[in-house]
Design an enzyme around this catalytic site. Structure first.
Site, short mmCIF file in Angstrom:
data_model
loop_
_atom_site.label_atom_id
_atom_site.label_comp_id
_atom_site.label_asym_id
_atom_site.label_seq_id
_atom_site.Cartn_x
_atom_site.Cartn_y
_atom_site.Cartn_z
N SER A 508 0.83 -1.21 0.00
CA SER A 508 0.00 0.00 0.00
C SER A 508 0.86 1.26 0.00
O SER A 508 0.54 2.25 -0.66
CB SER A 508 -0.94 0.01 1.20
N ASN A 711 -6.07 -7.88 -2.48
CA ASN A 711 -5.62 -8.20 -1.13
C ASN A 711 -4.62 -7.25 -0.49
O ASN A 711 -4.48 -7.25 0.72
CB ASN A 711 -4.98 -9.59 -1.12
N TYR A 712 -3.91 -6.47 -1.28
CA TYR A 712 -2.80 -5.72 -0.70
C TYR A 712 -2.91 -4.20 -0.75
O TYR A 712 -2.40 -3.51 0.11
CB TYR A 712 -1.49 -6.13 -1.37
N ILE A 713 -3.52 -3.70 -1.82
CA ILE A 713 -3.60 -2.25 -1.95
C ILE A 713 -4.83 -1.76 -1.20
O ILE A 713 -5.95 -2.17 -1.52
CB ILE A 713 -3.66 -1.85 -3.42
#
Length: 754
Positions: A508, A711-713
């Site tokens: 992120s 899932n990550y940002i």
DNA sequence: GGTCTAACTTAGTACATTGTAA
DNA sequence: TTACAATGTACTAAGTTAGACC
């Protein structure tokens, strides 16, 4: 006590304490290799342990209502009485009464649905820790259809002879036959595992008319052909048939699709029980190809409110168990037979439960920014710690932080050999002084991690120590630490910090930094491309890959051809301009510079493509028209019609050949220099666009953007980008993602920062 | 501390649907 | 309107993490 627990008792007194030979007593280094971590092998022990003291109350043995322990009250969706929310509510109500006068029943249902979906948990601010729900009602799970035997003429063959199989065995043979053309079916391990399990089922189901031993004598092609035929039939169904089928499917799944969570309707994720089949393990999985058995109601544990009516199991069956555990977020569960692990039926991604945990995940990662400097300072210091274990901890933390490695837990011999940070072995890194490291190993899903990087000098020295003899290939690099130890250390840095949080944080953070670099200008399409480029940086950081599609090479070639064709057209148009006004060349030599850019071969290639396409088109059109005429019962076109067309193409071919020879284009008499120049400009634009598109395609061929977006940002970054750069959110999130990230869409503005 | 395992997130791929060029 | 490619979704395998227990 092992020697590495002894603090550096023999410091060589070197302040720097950098070099391995200086900072660590020899004795310590020597004891590096022993204590090899035992490889876990999955045991089927009966040590059924309870994870934590929960409010697990089984039906049979408990007559005390759950309410005594945790009062179950159907919580009303909280709505703020003041401000925006209140207004919104009033507005909706008026519009609904209006609608009600006009709307059809289905419209009303739709409206109702929307109303139900408007619960905004992110405004309710009551995200409890332990308890996942207060009441949960659902209708159980959907089972796959029973096996239907094949028509009697469709069989497998063994040694040339047709084999009669009991339905249970035929089903398993069919699993393999259906996959005959896939890579799995070519894999010897897959074949062996399948064959063993298949023979077992044959035996258990009463044997066959032919004795089977050797896989290579088995022939599944007839079965395969049958399945292909069915597929084809399905494809060729009429529109109405397809529609009817779809409707039937929807009707069947209707009861299972949703549940009542705290009195509100929410979607269930995977309400379908996994059908039997052959296990498709990824990479070199030792169990790939084994039979994944059918799951029966008796295998299933349901989880729902005490006061919820237990759904009716399929006729003649019983549920394995019924639980009322509100500390977990699953509706049903069963144990699969491949590796004895559990499978869960859960809430959908757009549910409040999932949304809340997603929100929590990103907030934890976001919180890391307040600690990261201190953490980095600390582990940098610990890189030189005299205690081997501390050095390993610090070095591992460095790798996790800088290269986004996963924690890397132990794996058993009955799983694919993949690694993460803590399970890296001697052979997975190559050291090149002064400070270059080459990582080469298989990570999660057997995806290769290959990177040549420069690391901190001390990290390099440490890695050299971790590889010192007697360590050899096969030995763990980090033999003193494990993921739980790392995580325990991380908890000391920050509450909720674990190894995986670093990945979320760095992903992120990278996205935020990348977005900060994007200028707020250009068209929406351009901004989307920039956004995707930022997304790609993150995907590369996380090593999110995908296999290059089979058609990739082909489609790249096609784009190349298209560009070449446009180039040719452009040059040709410029030549026309010179035909009309030869003097222009001297006036603006730069404009005509590229006239020689296309080689004769290229030009010929373009001609070839052009003519081929024309021929194909003519052929297709002819066929189509005849088909239509045939359907209408009219007289067909004679082949001379097609011949005529082909003749014309031939003439065109001659013209082009002539053009190739003379370099002078054939042109319309009505055209003007202005018109031609406009054409050139248009072509230029198209060439730039297509080249851009080609680049994007090439860059993306092996990178998967989806996983990081999902899932990550932090989705609020995407929302911020959308609002700040005026790009519709639909261009950045698909429908599913907009549903999943509704909380972010409604809570972040253009100034939001990770 | 290590092991076991329940419960959760993360991951690539297979398949379905939609978009687009012809 | 059709055929094929691109995109989106469903599926399920494969990770991580934490608590229980020894």
């Amino acid at each position: 006590m092992t020697s590495d627990n002894i603090p550096n008792s023999n410091p060589v007194g070197n302040e720097d304490s950098g070099d391995e030979s200086e900072s660590i007593p020899l004795a310590q280094i020597d004891t590096l290799a022993p204590t090899p971590k035992k490889r876990k092998s999955t045991k089927n022990g009966n040590g059924a342990t309870k994870r934590k003291k929960r409010l697990v109350i089984k039906d049979e043995d408990d007559d005390e209502p759950l309410a005594l322990k945790s009062p179950v009250k159907a919580k009303k969706p909280k709505t703020k009485l003041n401000g925006k929310n209140g207004q919104e509510k009033v507005k909706k109500e008026t519009s609904q009464t209006l609608d009600a006068q006009l709307a059809t029943p289905t419209d009303l249902i739709k409206k109702e649905k929307e109303e139900e979906e408007t619960y905004k948990w992110w405004e309710a601010q009551d995200m409890d820790g332990e308890q996942k729900w207060e009441s949960l009602h659902h209708n159980g799970v959907m089972f796959p259809p029973e096996y239907e035997p094949l028509p009697s003429h469709v069989k497998m063959y063994y040694d040339g002879k047709p084999v009669d199989l009991a339905p249970a065995a035929e089903e398993v043979a069919g699993f393999f036959a259906a996959m005959l053309e896939t890579d799995h079916a070519q894999n010897p391990v897959f074949q062996k595992n399948f064959w063993n399990d298949f023979l077992q089922v044959v035996k258990e189901s009463g044997g066959a008319n032919v004795e089977m031993k050797d896989f290579t004598k088995a022939d599944f092609t007839k079965m395969h052909a049958h399945f292909e035929m069915l597929k084809e039939q399905k494809k060729n169904m009429s529109r109405d048939e397809k529609k009817a089928l779809k409707e039937a499917k929807e009707k069947e799944e209707e009861p299972y699709k949703t549940c009542l969570l705290n009195g509100r309707k929410e979607q269930v994720g995977n309400f379908r029980v996994e059908p039997p089949g052959l296990f498709r393990g990824r990479g070199a999985h030792p169990k790939t190809g084994k039979l994944k058995k059918r799951v029966y109601p008796e295998d299933i544990t349901l989880n729902l409110s005490k006061e919820c009516k237990v759904p009716e199991p399929p006729a003649g069956h019983k549920w394995g168990e019924v639980r009322h555990d509100n500390t977990v977020a699953w509706l049903a569960m069963w144990k699969e037979n491949i590796s004895d692990s559990l499978k869960y039926v859960r809430f959908a991604a757009n549910s409040s439960v999932k949304g809340q945990s997603d929100f929590k995940k990103f907030e934890t990662a976001r919180n890391l920014k307040f600690h990261i400097d201190a953490i980095r300072t600390d582990y940098t210091k610990l890189l030189k710690d005299p205690l081997m274990q501390n050095r390993q901890m610090a070095t591992a933390t460095y790798l996790i932080d800088v290269f986004a490695l996963r924690a890397g837990g132990e794996k058993g011999d009955d799983e694919a050999d993949t690694v993460g940070c803590c399970s890296l072995r001697y052979e997975h890194i190559t050291l090149k002084p002064p400070n270059q490291v080459i990582f080469d190993f298989l990570g999660k899903d057997s995806i290769r991690f290959y990177q040549e990087v420069e690391v901190d000098k001390q990290v390099f020295k440490n890695l050299r120590i971790f590889k010192k003899p007697p360590k050899q290939p096969g030995d763990d690099l980090f033999d003193r630490i494990s993921p739980p130890m790392l995580n325990k250390q991380f908890q000391g840095y920050m509450k909720g910090l674990t190894a995986k949080v670093f990945r979320t944080y760095n992903a992120s953070k990278t996205m935020q930094d990348q977005i900060d670099l994007i200028p707020n200008e250009g068209t929406v399409a351009e901004k989307v491309v920039r956004f995707n480029a930022a997304n790609r940086t993150v995907a590369i950081l996380c090593n999110h890959q995908r296999t290059v599609s089979k058609t990739h090479g082909h489609s790249v070639q096609r784009i190349h051809d298209r560009i070449k064709e446009m180039m040719w057209q452009k040059i040709r148009t410029k030549k026309m301009i010179l035909e009309l006004e030869p003097g222009l060349r001297r006036k603006d030599p730069k404009y005509f510079e590229e006239l020689e850019d296309l080689s004769k071969e290229d030009e010929q290639h373009v001609h070839h493509l052009l003519l081929e396409r024309a021929r194909e088109q003519a052929q297709r059109k002819f066929e189509r028209e005849n088909q239509k005429l045939k359907a209408e019962g009219k007289e067909l076109l004679s082949s001379s019609v097609l011949d005529e067309k082909m003749e014309k193409i031939k003439e065109q071919e001659k013209d082009l050949a002539e053009e190739l020879k003379t370099g002078k284009p054939v042109m319309k008499s009505t055209t003007t220099v202005e018109k031609l120049k406009a054409q050139v400009e248009k072509l230029d634009g198209r060439i730039v666009n297509t080249t851009f598109q080609l680049q994007d395609k090439e860059d993306n061929s092996e990178v998967s953007l989806g996983t990081s977006k999902l899932n990550y940002i932090d989705p609020r970054l995407t929302v911020m980008f959308s609002k700040k750069f005026d790009v519709p959110i639909e261009k950045l999130f698909t429908k599913t993602l907009r549903d999943k990230f509704k909380w972010a869409i409604e809570s972040a503005d253009e100034n939001w920062r990770f």
